[in-house]
Design a protein around this motif. Structure first.
Motif, PDB file in Angstrom:
ATOM      1  N   VAL A 129       0.876  -1.177   0.000  1.00 28.63           N
ATOM      2  CA  VAL A 129       0.000   0.000   0.000  1.00 28.63           C
ATOM      3  C   VAL A 129       0.915   1.229   0.000  1.00 28.63           C
ATOM      4  N   GLN A 130       0.431   2.376   0.505  1.00 27.87           N
ATOM      5  CA  GLN A 130       1.248   3.595   0.451  1.00 27.87           C
ATOM      6  C   GLN A 130       1.024   4.451   1.687  1.00 27.87           C
ATOM      7  N   THR A 131       2.002   5.284   1.976  1.00 25.04           N
ATOM      8  CA  THR A 131       1.843   6.261   3.047  1.00 25.04           C
ATOM      9  C   THR A 131       1.093   7.474   2.503  1.00 25.04           C
ATOM     10  N   LEU A 132       0.764   8.399   3.387  1.00 27.26           N
ATOM     11  CA  LEU A 132       0.103   9.630   2.944  1.00 27.26           C
ATOM     12  C   LEU A 132       0.955  10.400   1.942  1.00 27.26           C
ATOM     13  N   GLU A 133       2.282  10.177   1.984  1.00 19.40           N
ATOM     14  CA  GLU A 133       3.184  10.872   1.070  1.00 19.40           C
ATOM     15  C   GLU A 133       3.566   9.994  -0.115  1.00 19.40           C
ATOM     16  N   ASN A 134       2.738   8.973  -0.343  1.00 20.76           N
ATOM     17  CA  ASN A 134       2.854   8.112  -1.535  1.00 20.76           C
ATOM     18  C   ASN A 134       4.152   7.310  -1.581  1.00 20.76           C
TER      19      ASN A 134
END
Length: 558
Positions: free
Chosen positions: A259-264
């Protein structure tokens, strides 16, 4: 000043298609198995193809003993990963999946917080990609096949009083801890005492998180001991012929989720054994894959360093051949004050003396982690009520311990707030100062391994175990299991088995209530004090506040 909730921040995230996130790690879209637009599994064929690559640096994030004040270990893990990417490093985060029981109970989710989160937050904290459902189904298939074997003649001569395989459900349900099964007459089988554990305490969960591939998975599943005969000889899962079907159910669950963090930035979220009743680390296959794809891999171990980090270093690293380059211990000013005797309602008031008094807990964790031969950095997870004097008190204390503390404001500012921490962690990791070794050797007798952890990590005076438990350990040694590590199951709130004893207590013993052999996972579970392998819900569970709003969005998750 009003702050947005974690779920409000997560819902505003500008997510990128998961194919773009995979591309950052060199994973082509053909090697991703998408679950919607923002999450995917990584194919086993791709994982096999990168095994000849050099490993990146492994960074473990752990913490002090958790308090109601909050520490933010997962938040710091995510913030540090984003911070490393911000300063130009190729970094990836590896965390565990969330269990439904704590989500609807008291602990909440496991996706970070503030502006240091992994998204999609709602899906991750609910059904995600179905891994936990697959583990629950595989575990309970074996349960059904054991009782079915007994019903149809019991050719293996299982002693029904000695069936050790319990059932599981991924929910906190104290009513299921001890049950009577097969009531209702002849057609329902032979009545016996049974019970449920939470899914994250299942040996199947532990095996999924330690197995290297599907072949290793099936071999480990087959090696699980499910019952004993009247002569005390073990009956294995492979004797019930359940290992093949269980592997089929776990085939997709074995593949890591990306998946990804809020900062992609990329994040692997895979597996989720509890740290107070299991080994508390994300899957070996996710961690080892990330190490082949990124220069820095930031992972976490559950609860405080006395549980999660100890098991990460003594069990996971030992089993997977991993060597951490640096360990980050998370602490907060608020938690130091609570350890120093301040009531929760008064944590917003400056109290440098209480901070200094509470630092004893932090100091013991720092000293313990350093005893594994790994350099330590303390991350002070910033709260808006912290004062400069309180932060400095922690920095001064940690410096006196021969380590370094760095203030990190990732919750409020994302990677901008964690850049200083990331810079220092990367410098230490690149210096290759680690001389890692577990604190006990494989060939040490099992009871001495328990004593080593109790005395060296918890600082107990003694381990209390009756002769029955000591004899059981000796029997397992005679059967060839003496080389296994031990997995301590105890409260996360204290170095002792009393959850109310904060700080750095001395003058106590560790009572061992029960030992369980997890022959497939490859460790002996040591149940201490009053710890439960099936938690209960609190008086006011979080579930009471979780609902869908008028727009159909989830509210109340945290």
């Amino acid at each position: 000043m009003a702050f947005k909730t974690d779920i409000e921040i997560a819902r505003e995230a500008k997510k990128k298609p998961i194919q773009e996130i995979g591309a950052k790690l060199g994973i082509s879209s053909d090697d991703l198995l998408p679950y919607g637009h923002d999450k995917a599994k990584v194919s086993q064929s791709f994982i096999n193809s990168v095994q000849d690559r050099k490993d990146g640096k492994l960074i473990l994030v752990t913490a002090i003993n958790p308090t109601p004040a909050g520490e933010g270990k997962t938040t710091t893990t995510v913030g540090l990963g984003d911070g490393l990417n911000r300063i130009g490093k190729n970094a990836c985060v590896c965390i565990r999946e969330a269990s439904l029981g704590p989500n609807f109970g008291m602990k909440g989710g496991a996706a970070g917080g503030g502006y240091a989160q992994v998204v999609p937050m709602e899906e991750m904290n609910l059904h995600f990609t179905g891994d936990f459902h697959a583990i629950t189904s595989a575990h309970n298939l074996l349960s059904a096949m054991i009782d079915n074997h007994i019903y149809w003649g019991n050719a293996l001569e299982i002693d029904t009083r000695r069936v050790v395989w319990r059932r599981v459900v991924d929910m906190n349900d104290r009513a299921l801890r001890t049950i009577t099964a097969s009531l209702g007459g002849v057609s329902n089988g032979f009545p016996r005492e049974a019970g449920f554990d939470i899914t994250v305490a299942s040996e199947v969960m532990a095996i999924l998180c330690l197995a290297k591939n599907l072949e290793d998975l099936q071999e480990r599943l087959g090696s699980m001991i499910v019952a004993h005969r009247r002569d005390r000889s073990p009956v294995y899962c492979r004797d019930i012929k359940a290992d093949g079907a269980m592997t089929v159910l776990l085939k997709d669950a074995m593949q890591p989720n990306i998946v990804q963090t809020l900062e992609n930035n990329p994040a692997f979220v895979h597996g989720g054994p509890f740290a107070n009743i299991a080994h508390g680390c994300n899957s070996v296959i996710a961690t080892t894959t990330a190490l082949k794809l990124a220069d820095y891999v930031v992972t976490e171990a559950g609860f405080g360093a006395d549980l999660g980090a100890e098991k990460f270093l003594n069990i996971k690293c030992r089993k997977a051949g991993l060597t951490p380059s640096v360990v980050v211990v998370v602490a907060t000013v608020r938690a130091m004050k609570m350890n120093g005797g301040v009531a929760k309602a008064d944590l917003g008031d400056e109290n440098v003396a209480a901070v200094e008094k509470g630092c004893a807990n932090l100091g013991r964790h720092v000293e313990n982690v350093k005893s594994f031969g790994v350099p330590v950095v303390v991350a002070i997870n910033h709260f808006v009520t912290d004062t400069d004097a309180e932060v400095q008190a922690i920095k001064d204390f940690v410096a006196a311990q021969g380590a370094e503390a760095v203030l990190s404001r990732h919750w409020e500012l994302g990677s901008e707030g964690s850049a200083e921490l990331a810079t220092r962690v990367a410098e230490i990791a690149d210096a290759d100062m680690a001389n890692f070794a577990p604190i006990y050797p494989d060939d040490m007798p099992l009871f001495q391994k328990i004593e080593a952890i109790a005395k060296r990590i918890y600082r107990a005076d003694d381990v209390l175990a009756d002769q029955k438990i000591r004899n059981q350990l000796k029997d397992w040694e005679a059967q060839g299991y003496g080389h296994l590590p031990v997995c301590m199951a105890k409260t996360q709130y204290s170095f002792t088995t009393d959850p109310d004893r904060r700080g750095a207590p001395v003058g106590f013993s560790v009572p061992v209530r029960e030992v369980r052999l997890s022959a497939g996972a490859g460790f002996v579970v040591v149940i201490c004090g009053e710890i439960m392998t099936m938690p209960g819900l609190p008086r006011v569970p979080s579930a009471e506040n979780i609902k869908l709003n008028a727009d159909g969005d989830v509210e109340g998750l945290f």
